[in-house]
Design an enzyme around this catalytic site. Structure first.
Site, PDB file in Angstrom:
ATOM      1  N   LYS A 117      14.109 -39.497 -10.296  1.00 57.11           N
ATOM      2  CA  LYS A 117      15.314 -40.150 -10.815  1.00 57.11           C
ATOM      3  C   LYS A 117      15.018 -41.493 -11.433  1.00 57.11           C
ATOM      4  O   LYS A 117      15.689 -41.901 -12.372  1.00 57.11           O
ATOM      5  CB  LYS A 117      16.371 -40.296  -9.701  1.00 57.11           C
ATOM      6  CG  LYS A 117      17.075 -38.979  -9.378  1.00 57.11           C
ATOM      7  CD  LYS A 117      18.392 -39.210  -8.663  1.00 57.11           C
ATOM      8  CE  LYS A 117      19.091 -37.890  -8.398  1.00 57.11           C
ATOM      9  NZ  LYS A 117      20.288 -38.021  -7.571  1.00 57.11           N
ATOM     10  N   LYS A 199      14.626 -26.709 -11.969  1.00 55.96           N
ATOM     11  CA  LYS A 199      15.788 -26.230 -11.207  1.00 55.96           C
ATOM     12  C   LYS A 199      17.085 -26.356 -12.020  1.00 55.96           C
ATOM     13  O   LYS A 199      17.211 -27.240 -12.872  1.00 55.96           O
ATOM     14  CB  LYS A 199      15.898 -26.958  -9.864  1.00 55.96           C
ATOM     15  CG  LYS A 199      16.559 -28.309  -9.914  1.00 55.96           C
ATOM     16  CD  LYS A 199      17.039 -28.742  -8.527  1.00 55.96           C
ATOM     17  CE  LYS A 199      17.789 -30.059  -8.657  1.00 55.96           C
ATOM     18  NZ  LYS A 199      18.507 -30.483  -7.497  1.00 55.96           N
ATOM     19  N   LYS A 202      23.242 -29.887 -12.171  1.00 57.00           N
ATOM     20  CA  LYS A 202      24.549 -30.313 -12.696  1.00 57.00           C
ATOM     21  C   LYS A 202      24.400 -31.218 -13.898  1.00 57.00           C
ATOM     22  O   LYS A 202      25.246 -31.272 -14.761  1.00 57.00           O
ATOM     23  CB  LYS A 202      25.276 -31.156 -11.636  1.00 57.00           C
ATOM     24  CG  LYS A 202      25.868 -30.422 -10.489  1.00 57.00           C
ATOM     25  CD  LYS A 202      26.744 -31.416  -9.713  1.00 57.00           C
ATOM     26  CE  LYS A 202      26.912 -31.052  -8.273  1.00 57.00           C
ATOM     27  NZ  LYS A 202      26.221 -31.954  -7.357  1.00 57.00           N
TER      28      LYS A 202
HETATM   29  P1  AMP Z   1      23.234 -31.929  -5.646  1.00 53.43           P
HETATM   30  O1  AMP Z   1      23.671 -31.165  -6.841  1.00 53.43           O
HETATM   31  O2  AMP Z   1      21.949 -32.641  -5.891  1.00 53.43           O
HETATM   32  O3  AMP Z   1      24.313 -32.778  -5.038  1.00 53.43           O
HETATM   33  O4  AMP Z   1      22.869 -30.837  -4.539  1.00 53.43           O
HETATM   34  C1  AMP Z   1      23.765 -30.295  -3.618  1.00 53.43           C
HETATM   35  C2  AMP Z   1      23.118 -29.189  -2.840  1.00 53.43           C
HETATM   36  O5  AMP Z   1      22.801 -28.086  -3.700  1.00 53.43           O
HETATM   37  C3  AMP Z   1      21.806 -29.572  -2.164  1.00 53.43           C
HETATM   38  O6  AMP Z   1      21.729 -28.928  -0.909  1.00 53.43           O
HETATM   39  C4  AMP Z   1      20.757 -29.029  -3.093  1.00 53.43           C
HETATM   40  O7  AMP Z   1      19.569 -28.713  -2.414  1.00 53.43           O
HETATM   41  C5  AMP Z   1      21.416 -27.769  -3.604  1.00 53.43           C
HETATM   42  N1  AMP Z   1      20.938 -27.429  -4.946  1.00 53.43           N
HETATM   43  C6  AMP Z   1      21.067 -28.176  -6.071  1.00 53.43           C
HETATM   44  N2  AMP Z   1      20.541 -27.541  -7.132  1.00 53.43           N
HETATM   45  C7  AMP Z   1      20.028 -26.373  -6.668  1.00 53.43           C
HETATM   46  C8  AMP Z   1      19.354 -25.268  -7.274  1.00 53.43           C
HETATM   47  N3  AMP Z   1      19.102 -25.221  -8.579  1.00 53.43           N
HETATM   48  N4  AMP Z   1      18.996 -24.229  -6.493  1.00 53.43           N
HETATM   49  C9  AMP Z   1      19.275 -24.239  -5.180  1.00 53.43           C
HETATM   50  N5  AMP Z   1      19.907 -25.237  -4.535  1.00 53.43           N
HETATM   51  C10 AMP Z   1      20.287 -26.289  -5.267  1.00 53.43           C
END
Ligand code: AMP
Ligand code: TRP
Length: 337
Positions: A117, A199, A202
């Site tokens: 980041k 990955k 968002k």
């Molecule tokens: P975040 O979008 O970073 O707030 O992530 C929220 C949750 O979603 C966390 O537990 C991440 O590990 C999971 N997560 C985010 N992106 C992925 C992805 N591409 N595949 C699997 N899990 C994800």
């Protein structure tokens, strides 16, 4: 929240930085309601974590409420689990300060997400971005959570929380439960549809790379049709050499329950067009109940507010017990009331 030593506790959080992606859903959120009957669950919208990256205030407010509705639409039942907004429970920040004094600079410097980041937001490498894992450790340790269901990308932070807990326990005697990551067997990492070695995220600026949980049928089908694959034209699971196809197989596997072997047989000789179409359809159908429920909840603001307010009050009451215990051990004066 039940008393200590009853059932084991689960805690997780998600940042309200946009509509959840299929990655968030399969890697994290979808698994959360499944844990409600076995564990005492606490689910949090991590708005404090999200301001480590610049946020537009109005949009942040809107997305926070949408995140609440998405959690409830995924099947989290507020009669069984606590759901709340992190900034509405100030106990987390209180514990975070204390824990930051038991977390080493070197440990935080090694965090992969921090490195990623800060490279991505070079104009805003703020202290919060650096100490982010300490707040996350506070989120977890404050509830004495045993299990933390997160995707693979957050595993390092859970391990750090465990290290901080161990260090504190060694200094002051048994205080925190040592948390463990609870990784879903499938769907742990869903990759970008355009760059399948990255990955699905968002914050991806390429719209075609991510399936958002509120995308309609046309959008979902279109995105799967343009998903990057390879030139072999054979549906076979091989993450190394065929990351695109393997990612699609992973998604199809979760929504249909079919094994990789069954999927390979099903599409033997059929080519990628038919396969992509089937994956798209399985996702459209799989997300339909979620989308219907989401629309009901987001249009009932009073209900959403009631659930989130109660969640904040109950979680605060529990969390403050941990803060008082920690303050006492550290040596902060506490007067009897
Ligand atoms: P975040 O979008 O970073 O707030 O992530 C929220 C949750 O979603 C966390 O537990 C991440 O590990 C999971 N997560 C985010 N992106 C992925 C992805 N591409 N595949 C699997 N899990 C994800
Ligand atoms: N950092 C997590 C993410 O970006 C969200 C989060 C905040 C979290 N606090 C947490 C996850 C505590 C698990 C436990 O995905």
């Amino acid at each position: 929240m039940e008393k200590d030593n009853a059932r084991q506790r689960v805690l997780s959080g998600i940042q309200p930085t946009g509509t959840f992606t299929l990655g968030n859903y399969l890697g994290a959120v979808r698994n959360w309601p499944l844990l409600q009957n076995e564990y005492d669950c606490v689910y949090m919208i991590a708005d404090q974590h999200s301001i480590t990256v610049k946020q537009e205030p109005k949009l942040l407010r809107q997305r926070t409420l949408e995140a609440g509705a998405m959690l409830l639409a995924s099947g989290i039942d507020p009669d069984k689990s606590l759901v709340f907004i992190q900034s509405q429970n100030p106990a987390h920040s209180q514990l975070s300060w204390a824990l930051s004094c038991y977390t080493m600079f070197g440990e935080l410097s090694r965090m992969t997400q921090y490195k990623d980041k800060s490279a991505k937001h070079a104009d805003n490498i703020n202290a919060g971005l650096f100490t982010y894992p300490v707040l996350m450790a506070a989120d977890i340790l404050i509830y004495n959570a045993h299990k933390v269901p997160v995707g693979a990308d957050q595993k390092q932070h859970v391990e750090l929380a465990r290290d901080i807990a161990t260090r504190f326990n060694n200094l002051y005697g048994e205080t925190f439960v040592l948390p463990e990551n609870l990784n879903p067997k499938v769907g742990a990492k869903i990759m970008s549809l355009q760059e399948p070695t990255k990955k699905m995220s968002k914050s991806d600026t390429n719209e075609k790379a991510t399936i958002l949980l509120l995308d309609d049928e046309t959008k979902i089908m279109k995105k799967f049709k343009s998903a990057v694959t390879d030139s072999e034209n054979c549906v076979r699971y091989d993450v190394e050499n065929k990351p695109g196809i393997s990612n699609l197989m992973g998604i199809y596997n979760v929504f249909t329950g079919k094994s990789f072997e069954e999927i390979e047989k099903e599409f033997d000789g059929l080519g990628y067009g038919a396969f992509k179409e089937a994956v798209g359809t399985s996702v459209v159908e799989g997300l339909r109940p979620f989308q219907t429920k989401y629309n009901d909840i987001i249009s009932d603001k009073a209900y959403l507010q009631k659930v989130l307010t109660e969640g904040a009050e109950k979680s605060y009451a529990y969390a403050m017990r941990t803060v008082r215990k920690v303050y006492k051990k550290i040596g902060f004066v506490q007067f009897d009331k």
